[in-house]
Design a protein around this motif. Structure first.
Motif, PDB file in Angstrom:
ATOM      1  N   ASP A  30      52.352  21.826  65.309  1.00 27.11           N
ATOM      2  CA  ASP A  30      51.908  22.997  64.564  1.00 27.11           C
ATOM      3  C   ASP A  30      52.341  24.291  65.248  1.00 27.11           C
ATOM      4  N   LEU A  31      52.091  24.377  66.541  1.00 25.15           N
ATOM      5  CA  LEU A  31      52.486  25.572  67.284  1.00 25.15           C
ATOM      6  C   LEU A  31      54.010  25.702  67.379  1.00 25.15           C
ATOM      7  N   LYS A  32      54.699  24.579  67.418  1.00 23.84           N
ATOM      8  CA  LYS A  32      56.154  24.625  67.495  1.00 23.84           C
ATOM      9  C   LYS A  32      56.745  25.234  66.226  1.00 23.84           C
ATOM     10  N   TYR A  33      56.301  24.776  65.053  1.00 26.41           N
ATOM     11  CA  TYR A  33      56.837  25.313  63.803  1.00 26.41           C
ATOM     12  C   TYR A  33      56.469  26.789  63.634  1.00 26.41           C
ATOM     13  N   CYS A  34      55.250  27.135  64.023  1.00 25.70           N
ATOM     14  CA  CYS A  34      54.838  28.533  63.897  1.00 25.70           C
ATOM     15  C   CYS A  34      55.659  29.426  64.833  1.00 25.70           C
ATOM     16  N   SER A  35      55.935  28.958  66.032  1.00 20.68           N
ATOM     17  CA  SER A  35      56.766  29.729  66.959  1.00 20.68           C
ATOM     18  C   SER A  35      58.199  29.842  66.457  1.00 20.68           C
ATOM     19  N   GLN A  36      58.738  28.767  65.889  1.00 22.39           N
ATOM     20  CA  GLN A  36      60.085  28.837  65.326  1.00 22.39           C
ATOM     21  C   GLN A  36      60.147  29.788  64.134  1.00 22.39           C
ATOM     22  N   PHE A  37      59.100  29.809  63.321  1.00 17.29           N
ATOM     23  CA  PHE A  37      59.050  30.731  62.184  1.00 17.29           C
ATOM     24  C   PHE A  37      59.112  32.178  62.669  1.00 17.29           C
ATOM     25  N   LEU A  38      58.337  32.483  63.697  1.00 15.82           N
ATOM     26  CA  LEU A  38      58.339  33.843  64.235  1.00 15.82           C
ATOM     27  C   LEU A  38      59.652  34.158  64.942  1.00 15.82           C
ATOM     28  N   LEU A  39      60.247  33.152  65.577  1.00 15.20           N
ATOM     29  CA  LEU A  39      61.520  33.374  66.249  1.00 15.20           C
ATOM     30  C   LEU A  39      62.625  33.694  65.244  1.00 15.20           C
ATOM     31  N   MET A  40      62.577  33.085  64.059  1.00 12.60           N
ATOM     32  CA  MET A  40      63.578  33.386  63.033  1.00 12.60           C
ATOM     33  C   MET A  40      63.472  34.839  62.564  1.00 12.60           C
ATOM     34  N   LYS A  41      62.255  35.315  62.398  1.00 10.61           N
ATOM     35  CA  LYS A  41      62.075  36.711  62.003  1.00 10.61           C
ATOM     36  C   LYS A  41      62.602  37.653  63.081  1.00 10.61           C
ATOM     37  N   THR A  42      62.394  37.279  64.328  1.00  9.25           N
ATOM     38  CA  THR A  42      62.894  38.106  65.430  1.00  9.25           C
ATOM     39  C   THR A  42      64.406  38.072  65.500  1.00  9.25           C
ATOM     40  N   LEU A  43      64.987  36.892  65.349  1.00 11.06           N
ATOM     41  CA  LEU A  43      66.431  36.759  65.444  1.00 11.06           C
ATOM     42  C   LEU A  43      67.139  37.467  64.296  1.00 11.06           C
ATOM     43  N   PHE A  44      66.521  37.496  63.118  1.00 12.26           N
ATOM     44  CA  PHE A  44      67.151  38.170  61.978  1.00 12.26           C
ATOM     45  C   PHE A  44      67.293  39.665  62.224  1.00 12.26           C
TER      46      PHE A  44
END
Length: 902
Positions: A372-386
């Motif tokens: 759960d925390l992994k997917y949520c962190s990846q979701f936030l990382l995508m917003k940051t990387l964009f």
């Protein structure tokens, strides 16, 4: 570690090589030998008459039991004397001991001596709190008097006299057991648990002594200045008295029997865990900052912004300290990484630090299988990387979608797909196809799994995307999306207020773009009725702009949703979870509904000025300060405030344009002033407020006959046309404004002082391919009316003029636009029925005047009345001609007065 290890150098006595006390002199040894020799020759002192007062154990017996009577029968070289508790002052023999004054009291720190080891006696255990005097080489203790609170305590007269105590030679320093100072003098200590006299005292310390907390050193008492003896002075020695044998029942008990531990001795403080405190302080700072974010976003004062930044910096500092402490268990570390990075992204521009923290959190999640925390962190990382590298974000997010599909984690497939579609929409028009493709894939998965709310939202977003593209068949595609959502409206899972309002708004906007104003009026009525029903509905909170889309939970899959993922996916009751999306709030929906209502009322033209009233109501809704919003970060509050500011500016522009159609230039000026008074912020992507404001200024200058200023505005580079006809900056609105600016230039160049035939012909050649085949009917109608009413070199043929007049007239009738219809009828009267006698010419003039009065434009009303008077004059009806001409002159003067702004 013993007490000796904790003593300063030179203050532990009894060791073989211990240094002597600075006040100890070698002459005391000789005197001690003489005292020991005289001890056997002295007679025993008589006992006092009567029953003696019970005496407390001596200090040496209680505090220092091994040395209370270390040598039997007093036949050793050094003999220790018995101490009396300070609460019971002893009777001093007038010849054996001098009377001490209160100023002579010295209370230095008790100095624990080093332990002695004697081999010739057994060593029974003693109490762990025992303290010892040395066996030899230490100064002899001397009795002392009790002195407390500045008074000298005398013995009670009711007590019988005590037998005198042998007085040894004067010791340089008097030692006091500070634990006795805490006992009440009126309460005698019990004499129970007295060790038998036959048991030899122990000389070694218990091993538990080293585990006790260190004794606090009390402050050094300063002797009084005048009568107090100096440190190097000693009282004169007195002759030793014979020792007394105390009965067993009067002997002093051990320390553990009756002596309580001194409260002055500090206990070791318990270790305080600061990690939960740091996290709590950080969350409190963030909560306080988010609560006041709306107020700060509206005012943006330096003091409030500084306070907000201080709170956020304090919270980030606490989380940073917590992350750097090596005391975090894995799940807490992953949660703190996620929280720390989310605040960095929302409140700061430190993108690299956020990416580093998220990478650390994802590594912890991989190691401990926190999906759960992994997917949520990846979701936030995508917003940051964009924000930093959009191409890399598109590539990486596609990999995450593939992984979620492999493990059948449907919740996160939806989340990543919606995120990718938003990336495409933010990237601009070239990526609109990718956004629509992602939305269709979401709709396909949702339709297969019967997640109807997800399907409805995907269809609605696809419809809005089609409206932004404005392709040839955009209207059909939008109506298809509306039909798909309407087909499943009876499903219970999509009975969501936000979805219903978005559906009504999309349908109404499509009708307005199609210029179907009668149909739009009907749809507006449905929208208003539904908003009234949801006005007090608890299903749509006024403060919340989020929508929760239900997802059917799958069995036999690893749990990927928890309370830590509530920002993206939330746990629900039963077999459903919820995907969280941001959408319009109730206040924003009402404001947009009032704006659409004003547009529809403007096209009806049944009550002049009603549209401005409706738009003002929309402004009132936007400015309502009683509406409180949910706590949110300051950048998010600023984005909402900027959106409200843009909608406010759009509304003021609509009010100004509507005032310009009725030649109310004072209201136009008020609208422009209201727009300029709005706080200036960087325009959002796709915003057209600036170019619309510039267009309104050009209309004002041209309507007030300031032709030079108006011509300068229309020649602004912002209104420069692309010869290919492509949308300027990817915006259809900006391209249409450029076309209207060029048409206004053609009208200005009809005036004799600004006539330029070459430039006019160039503009016509540039506009012809763009306007003749333009998909917007209003642009085609305006193009036909300008060509029909303008003068060119060479002149247009009659057939060409008729064709343009016919095109303008039919377009105005289709659009139901009274402004266009008034212009078309009056141009037709001017071009086709000038100086023509007949019923048809008179009917044309009357129709033009009637439509001009409906439009409310003073200039066109004046022109229409003048042409009507001319037609009456040709018919020989001079009275009616005079009245028509007089009305035209009055309207022209009124229009001129409105141009004279103060």
């Amino acid at each position: 570690m013993t007490y000796r290890d904790t003593m300063p150098p030179g203050q532990a006595y009894g060791g073989e090589h211990q240094p002597q006390h600075p006040q100890f002199h070698p002459q005391q040894h000789a005197y001690g030998q003489h005292q020991a020799q005289q001890h056997q020759q002295r007679p025993q002192l008589p006992q006092p008459q009567g029953q003696p007062h019970p005496r407390l154990p001596s200090v040496s017996q209680t505090a220092y039991p091994p040395y209370a009577n270390g040598y039997q029968n007093g036949n050793q070289q050094y003999q220790h004397n018995q101490y009396v508790h300070p609460a019971y002052p002893q009777q001093q023999h007038p010849q054996s001991q001098p009377q001490l004054q209160p100023q002579q009291l010295l209370l230095p720190h008790p100095q624990p001596p080093a332990q002695q080891h004697r081999q010739h006696q057994p060593q029974p255990p003693v109490q762990p709190t025992a303290q010892y005097y040395p066996a030899s080489g230490a100064p002899q203790p001397q009795p002392y008097v009790n002195y407390s609170n500045g008074t000298y305590t005398q013995p009670s007269p009711s007590q019988p006299p005590q037998p005198p105590i042998p007085t040894p030679s004067a010791a340089p320093v008097q030692f006091v057991n500070l634990s006795y100072l805490q006992q009440s003098p009126a309460t005698p200590r019990p004499t129970s648990h007295v060790p038998p006299a036959s048991q030899p005292p122990a000389r070694t310390m218990s091993p538990q002594i080293s585990q006790l907390p260190p004794i606090a050193r009390p402050p050094q008492r300063t002797p009084f200045a005048e009568d107090s003896p100096k440190l190097n002075e000693r009282p004169p020695p007195s002759r030793a008295a014979p020792s007394l044998k105390i009965p067993k029942d009067q002997r002093r008990p051990s320390v553990g029997a009756g002596v309580a531990k001194s409260p002055a001795t500090p206990s070791s403080s318990a270790h305080t865990e600061t990690l939960p405190l740091l996290i709590s302080v950080a969350e409190d700072c963030f909560a306080k900052a988010n609560t006041a974010s709306q107020r700060v976003a509206k005012s943006m004062s330096e003091a409030e912004v500084a306070d907000h930044h201080k709170l956020v910096a304090t919270g980030l500092g606490c989380l940073d300290v917590a992350l750097k402490s090596n005391k975090l268990w894995p799940r807490l570390e992953a949660r703190l990484c996620l929280r720390y990075a989310s605040v960095l992204i929302d409140e700061t521009t430190n993108i690299m630090e956020a990416e580093t923290t998220l990478t650390r959190g994802i590594a912890v999640c991989d190691k401990n299988r926190f999906l759960d925390l992994k997917y949520c962190s990846q979701f936030l990382l995508m917003k940051t990387l964009f924000q930093r590298n959009p191409k890399a974000a598109f590539k990486l997010i596609e990999g995450h979608i593939s992984d979620c599909g492999t493990y059948k984690h449907v919740h996160w497939i939806y989340a990543f797909r919606f995120l990718k579609a938003s990336f495409h929409l933010q990237a601009g028009s070239p990526a609109e196809h990718g956004a629509i493709d992602n939305l269709r894939k979401i709709a396909g998965v949702a339709n297969q799994r019967k997640d109807f709310s997800i399907f409805a939202m995907a269809m609605l977003l696809e419809g809005f995307a089609h409206m932004t593209t404005m392709k040839d068949d955009w209207a059909n595609r939008v109506q298809l999306c509306v039909a798909q959502v309407s087909k499943i409206q009876l499903e219970s899972s999509i009975q969501i207020p936000q979805i219903d309002i978005l559906l009504r708004l999309l349908d109404l906007a499509c009708s307005l773009h199609q210029k179907s104003h009668q149909v739009a009026a009907q749809k507006l009525t449905v929208l208003q009725r539904q908003l009234e029903e949801l006005k007090n509905s608890p299903d749509w909170p006024l403060q919340n702009g989020e929508v929760f889309l239900s997802i059917n939970r799958m069995s036999n899959t690893a749990p990927t949703v928890s309370n830590d993922t509530r920002a993206v996916v939330r746990q629900g009751e039963g077999n459903a979870d919820y995907l969280v999306l941001s959408t319009l709030g109730k206040q924003e929906a009402w404001a947009i509904a009032w704006v659409f209502n004003g547009i529809v009322a403007h096209y009806r033209a049944t009550t002049p000025g009603r549209s401005a009233t409706l738009w003002n109501e929309g402004l009132r809704v936007l400015d309502d300060t009683k509406v409180s919003t949910a706590p949110q970060p300051l950048p998010e509050a600023l984005r909402q405030h900027d959106w409200a500011r843009e909608l406010t500016c759009y509304t003021h522009i609509l009010i100004g344009l509507q005032a310009a159609t009725v030649t109310d230039w004072a209201r136009v000026k008020q609208s422009l002033d209201a727009i300029h008074e709005q706080p200036h912020t960087s325009p959002s992507p796709g915003s057209s407020v600036d170019i619309l404001t510039l267009y309104l200024e050009g209309c004002q200058q041209q309507g007030m006959a300031n032709m030079d200023e108006a011509l300068a505005i229309w020649k602004n580079p912002r209104f420069e046309l692309d010869p290919t006809g492509a949308y300027k900056n990817g915006s259809r609105l900006e391209t249409e404004l450029c076309i209207l600016a060029a048409l206004n230039r053609v009208y200005i160049m009809q005036e004799p002082n600004h006539r330029d035939s070459a430039e006019t012909a160039e503009l016509i050649d540039l506009l012809r391919p763009i306007c003749e085949d333009n998909p917007d009917l209003e642009i085609r109608t305006a193009w036909n009316l300008v060509l029909a009413s303008s003068t060119f070199e060479p002149e247009l043929s009659l057939n060409q003029a008729k064709r343009h007049i016919q095109g303008g007239l039919s377009g105005a009738q289709q659009l139901n636009n009274t402004q266009y219809l008034s212009m078309a009828l009056n141009i037709m009267r001017c071009k086709l029925f000038e100086n023509v006698v007949g019923e048809q010419a008179l009917k044309s003039a009357k129709a033009g005047a009637t439509q001009a009065r409906k439009s409310g434009n003073l200039l066109w009303m004046s022109v229409a009345e003048g042409m009507l008077g001319q037609s009456f004059e040709i018919e020989g009806r001079m009275g009616e001609a005079g009245r028509a001409r007089g009305e035209g002159v009055r309207l022209a003067n009124e229009a001129y007065e409105k141009t004279q702004l103060r």
